[in-house]
Design an enzyme around this catalytic site. Structure first.
Site, PDB file in Angstrom:
ATOM      1  CD  GLU A 135      -8.484  -5.922  -3.063  1.00  0.00           C
ATOM      2  OE1 GLU A 135      -9.098  -5.740  -1.993  1.00  0.00           O
ATOM      3  OE2 GLU A 135      -8.913  -6.637  -3.986  1.00  0.00           O
ATOM      4  CB  THR A 136      -8.220  -0.084   1.437  1.00  0.00           C
ATOM      5  OG1 THR A 136      -8.196   0.938   0.425  1.00  0.00           O
ATOM      6  CG2 THR A 136      -7.748   0.515   2.754  1.00  0.00           C
TER       7      THR A 136
END
Length: 260
Positions: free
Chosen positions: A46-47
């Site tokens: 995830e970003t």
């Protein structure tokens, strides 16, 4: 243009364990396509992107291939960055996301996520699910994810899914879980359909794991371990229609993304 980023190992008190997330605090939103490209460039599970509006932080999460509506470890990482890097002078941060309001509070070095409880419902064991996961299931339930109960912690550790078959099932991902040996319960999470074969530590799956195991074990306070290769420990509380998910976080990198 340059954008500052911070990489945090969530649900860990040391580097190189837990679940890594990249965090960007923005002044204004970037185009969706650009945020997706940035997430693909970092190639982490995830970003997270944050934009402040009044007293609330709006948060969005991207895997390398798609945006997701809820993510626990990247929210924990985002709160850690706001507290430790940007020195937010509060003990609780409020977030708005596509799944509704969230908050993160801090107690010493531990951060606590306040997320919705999502109790899984019965689906029933099928040969298709067992073959995709390569397991003998005790029970199969569903919430926003496929939720598969196994007979032991060792069975969870031994699980080796067929990622192609798993990606074809009508859920974004699959939780496998069992009663733990040292912890109240253990789990793993596989999501090849959204670009994550196995997530190291997943806060959002505990929205379903906590109410399930709370009922099964007749206790509202539990400890959990996500037994991926990196591994991570979570502290869990069921509080009515909400769950509190506690964990530590560690900063491992900071830098600037150069966009020309």
């Amino acid at each position: 243009m340059q954008l500052e980023f911070h990489q945090v190992d969530a649900f860990s008190d040391r580097p190189f364990s837990g679940n890594p997330a990249m965090v960007y605090r923005l002044d204004t939103w970037l185009d969706d396509e650009l945020m997706q490209k940035i997430a693909a460039e970092h190639n982490l599970a995830e970003t997270a992107f944050l934009v402040r509006e009044d007293a609330v932080w709006h948060i969005r999460w991207f895997t390398p291939t798609t945006e997701v509506p809820l993510c626990g470890h990247a929210t924990l990482a985002s709160a850690f960055v706001l507290f430790e890097i940007y020195k937010e002078p509060v003990e609780r941060l409020d977030f708005i996301c596509k799944s509704g309001p969230l908050s993160v509070s801090r107690e010493g070095k531990r951060l606590w996520l306040d997320f919705p409880a999502i109790a899984p419902t019965e689906v029933g064991v099928t040969l298709e699910v067992e073959r995709a996961l390569g397991v003998k299931a005790v029970d199969v339930l569903g919430s926003k994810e496929l939720f598969v109960v196994l007979e032991s912690e060792q069975a969870v550790l031994d699980c080796q899914p067929d990622m192609v078959a798993l990606a074809k099932l009508p859920w974004p991902g699959a939780i496998v879980t069992a009663k733990g040996n040292k912890h109240d319960f253990v789990s793993r999470y596989f999501a090849p359909a959204i670009g994550i074969n196995e997530d190291p530590v997943t806060g959002s799956t505990h929205c379903s794991l906590i109410p399930y195991w709370s009922q099964r074990l007749s206790k509202s306070s539990l400890t959990a371990y996500q037994c991926s290769a990196r591994g991570g420990e979570l502290f869990c509380q069921l509080e009515g229609d909400r769950v509190s998910i506690g964990g530590n976080a560690t900063l491992v990198a900071s830098g600037k993304l150069l966009l020309g």
